[in-house]
Design an enzyme around this catalytic site. Structure first.
Site, PDB file in Angstrom:
ATOM      1  N   GLY A  15      -5.913  10.921 -32.842  1.00  0.00           N
ATOM      2  CA  GLY A  15      -5.579  12.472 -32.356  1.00  0.00           C
ATOM      3  C   GLY A  15      -6.097  13.365 -33.592  1.00  0.00           C
ATOM      4  O   GLY A  15      -5.320  14.396 -33.543  1.00  0.00           O
ATOM      5  N   ALA A  16      -7.154  13.170 -34.263  1.00  0.00           N
ATOM      6  CA  ALA A  16      -7.663  13.868 -35.282  1.00  0.00           C
ATOM      7  C   ALA A  16      -8.155  15.285 -34.715  1.00  0.00           C
ATOM      8  O   ALA A  16      -8.686  16.003 -35.666  1.00  0.00           O
ATOM      9  CB  ALA A  16      -8.447  13.183 -36.359  1.00  0.00           C
ATOM     10  N   SER A  17      -8.741  15.299 -33.615  1.00  0.00           N
ATOM     11  CA  SER A  17      -9.125  16.383 -33.039  1.00  0.00           C
ATOM     12  C   SER A  17      -8.004  17.465 -32.600  1.00  0.00           C
ATOM     13  O   SER A  17      -8.468  18.443 -32.241  1.00  0.00           O
ATOM     14  CB  SER A  17     -10.198  16.158 -31.844  1.00  0.00           C
ATOM     15  N   VAL A  67      -6.311   4.611 -27.427  1.00  0.00           N
ATOM     16  CA  VAL A  67      -5.315   4.040 -28.299  1.00  0.00           C
ATOM     17  C   VAL A  67      -4.261   3.148 -27.720  1.00  0.00           C
ATOM     18  O   VAL A  67      -3.411   2.310 -28.286  1.00  0.00           O
ATOM     19  CB  VAL A  67      -4.471   4.921 -29.292  1.00  0.00           C
ATOM     20  N   TYR A 159       9.871  11.599 -23.796  1.00  0.00           N
ATOM     21  CA  TYR A 159       9.369  11.705 -25.191  1.00  0.00           C
ATOM     22  C   TYR A 159      10.183  10.972 -26.210  1.00  0.00           C
ATOM     23  O   TYR A 159       9.903  10.168 -26.947  1.00  0.00           O
ATOM     24  CB  TYR A 159       9.089  13.400 -25.353  1.00  0.00           C
ATOM     25  N   LYS A 163       9.624   7.742 -28.659  1.00  0.00           N
ATOM     26  CA  LYS A 163       9.599   8.020 -30.074  1.00  0.00           C
ATOM     27  C   LYS A 163      10.867   7.332 -30.894  1.00  0.00           C
ATOM     28  O   LYS A 163      10.530   6.554 -32.006  1.00  0.00           O
ATOM     29  CB  LYS A 163       9.560   9.363 -30.422  1.00  0.00           C
TER      30      LYS A 163
END
Length: 253
Positions: A15-17, A67, A159, A163
């Site tokens: 998710g580096a973008s 991913v 969510y 998590k």
């Protein structure tokens, strides 16, 4: 003076973008790490981030993968291995976005997508990248969690449940790989200020009043915590869920 120096280290950031991931990528690169900039949909931004990182004098590539799919992640690993080498640092930041609704209104598909992008994402990255860390007998595996995992407010169910599952996976992993010198930790942001909101500010006054430090965190605050956990300064810290939310959530003993 104590400096964090990641020269010679290789990091992959999923998710580096994205809003938080891009700042983590820049920050680890500024400390000297070579960066694999993972993306799924936004190739243009990923290439832009990788180019910016290369201008700092370190290596960087943009790599695409789903991913939630192990075969995709293994293919990404092979690409990173060929072009950069085996990563010393893994940061799992990617997550599927969706509309938050009550339990009765939330589509089942959203629970499935969150499970895949929070739990299976981390499992797949571990399967792909931990073995090389075991051979090297060192490594940093960092998952990006959330304060919501403790809050469990209305509409957070998909969510927060995913998590919390992620937290369980990573705590078990920390115990399984600690003997190899590998640390496994989590950074848990609060409602974080990033590029999107700098352009389109929201009314956060109600949230800020609940935060002991009386401000929102920033993307750089999150990246700084990741940098610390990725460094040798954190070599004796593992299994930690670290809230970076101004004290809005405080795990108790």
């Amino acid at each position: 003076m104590v400096n964090i120096d990641l020269t010679g280290k290789i990091a992959v950031i999923t998710g580096a973008s994205g809003q938080l991931g891009r700042v983590m990528a820049r920050t680890l690169a500024q400390a000297g790490a070579d960066i694999a900039v993972h993306y799924f949909g936004n190739r243009t931004k990923a290439e832009e981030i990788a180019s910016e990182i290369r201008s700092l004098g370190v290596r960087s590539i943009a790599v695409k993968a789903d991913v939630t799919d192990l075969t995709n992640v293994l293919d990404m690993r092979n690409t990173i291995r060929q072009q950069l080498g085996d990563p010393h640092i893994v940061v799992d930041s990617a997550v599927v976005q969706y509309d938050w609704k009550t339990v009765l209104e939330q589509p089942i598909e959203d629970y499935v997508s969150q499970f895949k992008s929070c739990v299976l994402h981390n499992v797949n990255m571990a399967k792909a990248f931990i073995p090389a860390m075991q051979e090297r007998r060192e490594g940093r595996f960092i998952g990006i969690n959330t304060e919501c995992a403790m809050q469990m407010w209305p509409t957070q169910s998909a969510y927060a449940s995913a998590k919390r599952g992620m937290d369980g996976i990573l705590k078990v992993l920390a115990k399984e790989v600690g003997a190899y010198g590998i640390t496994v930790n989590e950074v848990a942001p609060g409602w974080t200020y990033s590029d999107n909101e700098r352009k389109n500010p929201l009314d956060d006054s109600g949230y800020v009043q609940s935060v002991p430090l009386k401000r929102r965190g920033t993307d750089q605050d999150i990246a700084n915590a990741v940098l610390f956990l990725a460094s040798d300064l954190a070599s004796y810290i593992t299994g930690v869920y670290l809230p970076v939310c101004g004290g809005n959530e405080m795990p108790c003993i």
